[in-house]
Each structure stands twice: as C-alpha cells, then as structure tokens.
Design a protein around this motif. Structure first.
Motif: not given
Length: 310
Positions: A219-220, A223
C-alpha cells in the motif's frame, strides 16, 4: 514441438529434465534460459502450465505468459522447433547485457554508430518504411545459475538514424533498469524486512504476520510511486550450507514477489534475487546454536530496493 508464435511461447521439457531453468517474471517459473529450458524470452498474452503423461516419459508443457511492454506489435521474430530437434544447444543465445553498453544507444544515432556500439544485430527487418534491428541480450538470474535471454529492438527512421528502442517484454526492461541504469543513491528507497517476521526459520512460506507486513508495504509503494522499479533481495545467515542458503534466499525473494503481486503491484515491475549468506550485516562468535541464531537475526532479511522508472 516448441513453438513461439505471435508473442506466445511454448516450452517443452523432455523426460529427465529438472525444473531448473524455467522462470516466469523472475520467479522460479520464468521461461529462460541457457540451462535446461532452451526457450527464449518472447512476450506472451497468457500463462498456462500443463503436464502431459505418456507411457515412456512425462512431458511438461509450459505456455509462458508475460505482459508485453510498449514493444507490442513490433516485428520481433518468433520460433518454431520440433521437439525431436531439441538438443544441448539453445534456441537463442544472447550477449551479456554488461558488455553491450545499451545505455549509449538512443534517438539520433546512425546505423553505423549503433553497429559500432552493439555489433551486428541478429536480424534486420524493414517494415513500413522503418528498419528494425533485433538483438538478443542475456541477464543472469536465480543467483547466476541461469540466464534469461531478452529481445531488444532498435528502430531506425527514414533518415536512417535511431527513432526509438524497445524491449519486447516489460520485465526485461525492469531487469535492465535495476541492473544497468545509474540511479542516484538518494533516489533509491530501501525497505528492510526481517525474515524472522516474514518466514519461519529455514523456511520460505510466508507467515500470517509476514503477509500483513507485505500488505502494508504494498500500500505504501502504490501510494508513493507511479511506475516503480522494485528489486527484492533475499539474504540469509551463515547457518547451513552455502547452496542451501542461496536457494533459500531466492525462494524467499520470490515468495515476497508473489505476495506483493497479489496485493496489486505489477509483477513485471519486480525482480527477485537471492544472495544467500554473502552480504551479512553482523558477525557473531558463539558455540551455542540458539545464541548464534539470535545474534545472526539481522542477517536474515529481505531488502526491497525501489526507484521510479526512468
């Protein structure tokens, strides 16, 4: 028969072959190379694996599938070979990426200059007023135990200077970027994950805690990066044989890659490799095994190196 047609590759293994040498997207399923597989790295639309049994032998048929990059539609040559014709030679031989100097080739160079840098191409194909030169380029994979042969094309315009260059597969471009392109260190992010969190001791199957940790990392990265090039490097401690540790580190890196793919990171943006016990961060001296395992814990890790594609 081994067939490569319109970007689809069928790799047929004869009886007695091990699984070594077959890879998909840098994992231990990828078609390559120069050991047993003898199939090149043409891009494909789908991936299927089928096992066929006969009375005398077991024939594994792999229709290897990898996404094509911007090279889709270019006239990369295909192969068609009868199974009976397979021998110890390879369908395609590539030149070492480290010696070619592909970074020097770009728009504006003349045909003569390209040939001076890269040598003679494997094929020269005129099409719709453009000239396409194809080169076979190999990269070591799986800790150097196999090689992936990639197809690289230089396109010349009507003025006979380079108009564009292309890798047939995006994964090959990712390999090239991760190993050759000079990226300033400040532009490379390194995330270090403890193998003791990701895996059990001496194992390559992700724990539930490890899966959750990788979900957070995925997810990091999604993003933060628009088009990331990701290198996953597995490391082990010195407990066990060199061979075991090298294979374990490769399997762990590949397990991380598969999990990150499941969490939405493009598989062709990641390269997985294992370096075994060759790059320790701590050194320990003790005769007690449990104390040694605890002391060497920082060496058991997976490093995720990330930068934006150039």
């Amino acid at each position: 028969m081994v067939v490569e047609k319109n970007g689809q590759v069928l790799a047929v293994a004869r009886a007695g072959m091990t699984g070594e040498g077959f890879y998909v997207d840098g994992s231990h399923d990828m078609n390559c190379c120069r050991r047993q597989a003898k199939v090149n790295s043409g891009g494909t639309k789908e991936m299927r694996a089928v096992g066929l049994k006969s009375i005398a032998m077991l024939i594994g048929v792999f229709a290897l599938s990898l996404q094509t990059a911007i090279a889709a539609g270019l006239p990369f040559p295909d192969l068609e070979v009868e199974l009976a014709e397979l021998d110890s030679d390879h369908l395609r031989l590539g030149r070492d990426h480290a010696t070619l100097g592909l970074e020097r080739v770009g728009p504006g160079l003349s045909r003569q200059e390209v040939e001076e840098w890269l040598g003679s191409p494997v094929s020269r194909d005129p099409q719709e007023g453009l000239m396409h030169w194809q080169y076979n380029v190999h990269f070591p994979v799986a800790g150097g135990t196999s090689e992936l042969v990639c197809q690289y094309m230089v396109v010349f315009g009507a003025d006979e200077v380079v108009s564009s260059t292309h890798w047939r597969r995006r994964f090959c471009e990712t390999l090239y970027q991760s190993r050759v392109v000079d990226i300033p260190s400040e532009d490379v992010e390194v995330v270090t994950l403890s193998a003791d969190v990701l895996f059990g001791f001496g194992e390559a199957e992700l724990t539930r805690e490890g899966q959750e940790e990788l979900r957070r990392v995925a997810e990091q990265l999604k993003a933060k990066y628009e088009d990331a090039v990701i290198t996953l490097v597995g490391h082990t401690d010195r407990i066990g044989s060199d061979e075991f540790n090298l294979k374990l580190s490769q399997r762990r890196a590949e397990a991380v890659r598969r999990q990150l793919t499941g969490y939405g990171l493009p598989s062709d943006s990641m390269v997985a490799e294992g370096r075994g016990e060759t790059e320790p961060v701590v050194s320990c001296r003790t005769d007690d095994l449990e104390d040694l395992k605890e002391c060497l814990k920082p060496n058991r890790r997976v490093e995720i190196e990330v930068f934006e594609r150039q």
